[in-house]
Structure formats: C-alpha cells, structure tokens
Design a protein around this motif. Structure first.
Motif, PDB file in Angstrom:
ATOM      1  N   VAL A  76      46.571   2.906  92.691  1.00 44.93           N
ATOM      2  CA  VAL A  76      47.538   3.705  93.441  1.00 44.93           C
ATOM      3  C   VAL A  76      48.776   3.986  92.589  1.00 44.93           C
ATOM      4  CG1 VAL A  76      46.778   2.937  95.713  1.00 44.93           C
ATOM      5  CG2 VAL A  76      48.593   1.689  94.530  1.00 44.93           C
ATOM      6  N   ILE A  77      48.869   3.396  91.430  1.00 45.34           N
ATOM      7  CA  ILE A  77      49.936   3.522  90.440  1.00 45.34           C
ATOM      8  C   ILE A  77      51.212   2.794  90.871  1.00 45.34           C
ATOM      9  CG2 ILE A  77      51.299   5.052  88.946  1.00 45.34           C
ATOM     10  CD1 ILE A  77      48.256   5.246  88.499  1.00 45.34           C
ATOM     11  N   ALA A  78      51.659   2.953  92.120  1.00 44.70           N
ATOM     12  CA  ALA A  78      52.904   2.302  92.543  1.00 44.70           C
ATOM     13  C   ALA A  78      52.820   1.890  94.006  1.00 44.70           C
ATOM     14  CB  ALA A  78      54.089   3.230  92.333  1.00 44.70           C
ATOM     15  N   ARG A  79      53.459   0.758  94.295  1.00 51.48           N
ATOM     16  CA  ARG A  79      53.583   0.277  95.670  1.00 51.48           C
ATOM     17  C   ARG A  79      55.034  -0.109  95.917  1.00 51.48           C
ATOM     18  NH1 ARG A  79      48.447  -2.644  95.057  1.00 51.48           N
ATOM     19  NH2 ARG A  79      46.983  -1.624  96.428  1.00 51.48           N
ATOM     20  N   VAL A  80      55.512   0.180  97.112  1.00 49.73           N
ATOM     21  CA  VAL A  80      56.850  -0.235  97.518  1.00 49.73           C
ATOM     22  C   VAL A  80      56.698  -1.361  98.530  1.00 49.73           C
ATOM     23  CG1 VAL A  80      59.012   0.459  98.614  1.00 49.73           C
ATOM     24  CG2 VAL A  80      57.784   2.071  97.147  1.00 49.73           C
ATOM     25  N   HIS A  81      57.390  -2.463  98.268  1.00 52.65           N
ATOM     26  CA  HIS A  81      57.398  -3.613  99.163  1.00 52.65           C
ATOM     27  C   HIS A  81      58.803  -3.748  99.739  1.00 52.65           C
ATOM     28  CE1 HIS A  81      53.444  -5.079  97.807  1.00 52.65           C
ATOM     29  NE2 HIS A  81      53.815  -4.627  96.627  1.00 52.65           N
ATOM     30  N   PRO A  82      59.005  -3.344 101.002  1.00 50.03           N
ATOM     31  CA  PRO A  82      60.337  -3.433 101.604  1.00 50.03           C
ATOM     32  C   PRO A  82      60.782  -4.887 101.750  1.00 50.03           C
ATOM     33  CG  PRO A  82      58.860  -2.063 102.927  1.00 50.03           C
ATOM     34  CD  PRO A  82      58.025  -2.761 101.907  1.00 50.03           C
ATOM     35  N   SER A  83      62.084  -5.088 101.726  1.00 50.64           N
ATOM     36  CA  SER A  83      62.651  -6.415 101.899  1.00 50.64           C
ATOM     37  C   SER A  83      62.501  -6.860 103.352  1.00 50.64           C
ATOM     38  CB  SER A  83      64.133  -6.399 101.517  1.00 50.64           C
ATOM     39  OG  SER A  83      64.705  -7.660 101.777  1.00 50.64           O
ATOM     40  N   LEU A  84      62.233  -8.148 103.545  1.00 48.04           N
ATOM     41  CA  LEU A  84      62.183  -8.710 104.893  1.00 48.04           C
ATOM     42  C   LEU A  84      63.571  -9.162 105.338  1.00 48.04           C
ATOM     43  CD1 LEU A  84      58.903 -10.784 104.586  1.00 48.04           C
ATOM     44  CD2 LEU A  84      59.256  -8.691 105.918  1.00 48.04           C
ATOM     45  N   GLY A  85      64.533  -9.128 104.421  1.00 49.58           N
ATOM     46  CA  GLY A  85      65.898  -9.541 104.734  1.00 49.58           C
ATOM     47  C   GLY A  85      66.873  -8.473 104.304  1.00 49.58           C
ATOM     48  N   ASP A  86      67.952  -8.921 103.658  1.00 50.21           N
ATOM     49  CA  ASP A  86      68.967  -7.961 103.226  1.00 50.21           C
ATOM     50  C   ASP A  86      68.913  -7.688 101.726  1.00 50.21           C
ATOM     51  OD1 ASP A  86      69.862 -10.400 102.352  1.00 50.21           O
ATOM     52  OD2 ASP A  86      71.845 -10.258 103.275  1.00 50.21           O
ATOM     53  N   GLY A  87      67.871  -8.144 101.070  1.00 51.75           N
ATOM     54  CA  GLY A  87      67.726  -7.915  99.636  1.00 51.75           C
ATOM     55  C   GLY A  87      67.106  -6.563  99.337  1.00 51.75           C
ATOM     56  N   PRO A  88      66.976  -6.257  98.058  1.00 51.95           N
ATOM     57  CA  PRO A  88      66.402  -4.964  97.673  1.00 51.95           C
ATOM     58  C   PRO A  88      64.884  -4.948  97.825  1.00 51.95           C
ATOM     59  CG  PRO A  88      66.845  -6.266  95.718  1.00 51.95           C
ATOM     60  CD  PRO A  88      67.379  -7.054  96.894  1.00 51.95           C
ATOM     61  N   PRO A  89      64.318  -3.772  98.047  1.00 54.52           N
ATOM     62  CA  PRO A  89      62.865  -3.652  98.025  1.00 54.52           C
ATOM     63  C   PRO A  89      62.352  -3.822  96.591  1.00 54.52           C
ATOM     64  CG  PRO A  89      63.878  -1.504  98.432  1.00 54.52           C
ATOM     65  CD  PRO A  89      64.975  -2.509  98.367  1.00 54.52           C
ATOM     66  N   LEU A  90      61.076  -4.103  96.477  1.00 56.45           N
ATOM     67  CA  LEU A  90      60.402  -4.218  95.181  1.00 56.45           C
ATOM     68  C   LEU A  90      59.493  -3.009  95.021  1.00 56.45           C
ATOM     69  CD1 LEU A  90      59.466  -5.817  92.628  1.00 56.45           C
ATOM     70  CD2 LEU A  90      57.737  -6.875  94.101  1.00 56.45           C
ATOM     71  N   VAL A  91      59.681  -2.268  93.925  1.00 55.74           N
ATOM     72  CA  VAL A  91      58.791  -1.173  93.571  1.00 55.74           C
ATOM     73  C   VAL A  91      57.937  -1.681  92.412  1.00 55.74           C
ATOM     74  CG1 VAL A  91      58.586   1.202  92.750  1.00 55.74           C
ATOM     75  CG2 VAL A  91      60.454   0.577  94.310  1.00 55.74           C
ATOM     76  N   HIS A  92      56.645  -1.791  92.625  1.00 60.48           N
ATOM     77  CA  HIS A  92      55.720  -2.348  91.636  1.00 60.48           C
ATOM     78  C   HIS A  92      54.838  -1.220  91.103  1.00 60.48           C
ATOM     79  CE1 HIS A  92      52.191  -5.363  90.837  1.00 60.48           C
ATOM     80  NE2 HIS A  92      52.790  -4.999  89.719  1.00 60.48           N
ATOM     81  N   VAL A  93      54.964  -0.961  89.802  1.00 60.02           N
ATOM     82  CA  VAL A  93      54.261   0.151  89.162  1.00 60.02           C
ATOM     83  C   VAL A  93      53.310  -0.398  88.114  1.00 60.02           C
ATOM     84  CG1 VAL A  93      54.544   2.271  87.811  1.00 60.02           C
ATOM     85  CG2 VAL A  93      56.296   1.624  89.485  1.00 60.02           C
ATOM     86  N   ASP A  94      52.117   0.148  88.067  1.00 61.86           N
ATOM     87  CA  ASP A  94      51.172  -0.168  87.006  1.00 61.86           C
ATOM     88  C   ASP A  94      50.914   1.121  86.234  1.00 61.86           C
ATOM     89  OD1 ASP A  94      48.950  -0.664  85.380  1.00 61.86           O
ATOM     90  OD2 ASP A  94      48.113  -2.100  86.794  1.00 61.86           O
TER      91      ASP A  94
END
Length: 173
Positions: A76-94
């Motif tokens: 999928v090349i990239a996935r966005v993992h939203p934060s469960l709290g007040d931190g930043p989301p994680l964008v994971h790219v391959d």
C-alpha cells in the motif's frame, strides 16, 4: 537531483551505535526512540531485507501510542496510524517499490503530513531527503546469507539542528 546539504558536517552529527540481539530488543529500541520524537520528525530507516525496520517501526507505534497494528506497508506504500491520545500520528512509508526520488513520492503528500506527524520511511535514502534538512537516519546492519543470526548493529544519526542537542545515548540504555 542532489540531496540538500546538511547544516552540520558529518563529524558534528550526534550518533549512537546499538547492538540488538533479538526482535524483542528491536521493539524496545523503537519504544525508547518514540520518546525522543515529536510532530514534524522524519525518520529514515535503511537496512537489508529482514533487518528489522518494520519491527523497529512497530515499537515506535507502541511508544507513540497510535491506533492500528503497525505492519509493513510494502503493497500500500503508506499507512497512517492516528494517535490514541494527544500525540502525533505515525505515517509509515515503505519506499522499497518506488524507484524514483521525491518526484515519485509527491503523490503521497508527505510534505503535507510531516509538520503534524512523525513520518517513518523505510528504504527512503535518495528519495525523501528533500522533505527536510532535519531528520533521523537509522541504519540496521545484519549478517546476510544463510544464517539464523539475530544480532543487528543499529546506528542512529541525527541530521540537522533539531538533533544537535538530543542525547541519542539514551537509546543504548
């Protein structure tokens, strides 16, 4: 296209080398690294196939407290993992399947995601350096060939002013 010159010479870049002996230790390294990250950080991961890039990213996701299982986004090349709290989301790219430089990656809108997210790019060398002069380079070395050796040598190097005063030595704890 050439990567922009880093604001510091290689000798001035903070760096730490860590020996990882098992996948569980790679996860823990990712959790420790997550404590140093903030929105706007770019982390470039490099290493052979099977070196542990996705395992490290899984630990980052756990440490950042994001939603969803962090798995390899190869297809999928990239996935966005939203934060469960007040931190930043994680964008994971391959970027393994992407052959070009930043031009080919523009469709992913990483430049739009970067200010508000932690962006982790596997296989990003020569492809995403133009996003920012400040980034964290993580190189994972493992024995190659017919081996069951789990030992990895991980080198973490801060590039740019963002990382100049960060004590990367805490990652070796």
């Amino acid at each position: 296209m050439e990567a922009p010159a880093a604001p510091h010479s290689p000798a001035d870049r903070p760096s730490v080398e860590i020996t990882v002996n098992a996948p569980g230790q790679m996860l823990e390294l990712g959790r420790r690294l997550a404590k140093l990250l903030r929105a706007g950080d770019l982390v470039m991961l490099s290493g052979e196939l099977g070196a542990g890039k996705t395992t490290l990213t899984r630990g980052l996701g756990e440490g950042l407290g994001v939603r969803g299982a962090v798995t390899s986004p190869t297809f999928v090349i990239a996935r966005v993992h939203p934060s469960l709290g007040d931190g930043p989301p994680l964008v994971h790219v391959d970027a393994y399947r992407l052959g070009g430089g930043l031009d080919e990656m523009e469709d992913l809108d990483l430049d739009v995601s970067l200010p508000d997210s932690v962006v982790v790019v596997e296989w990003g060398e020569g492809k995403v350096e133009e996003l920012t002069d400040e980034r964290l380079q993580v190189r994972i070395h493992r024995a190659v060939g017919d081996t069951t050796d789990e030992v990895r040598q991980v080198t973490v190097t801060g590039i740019g002013g963002r990382w100049a005063a960060v004590d990367l030595g805490v990652l070796a704890a």
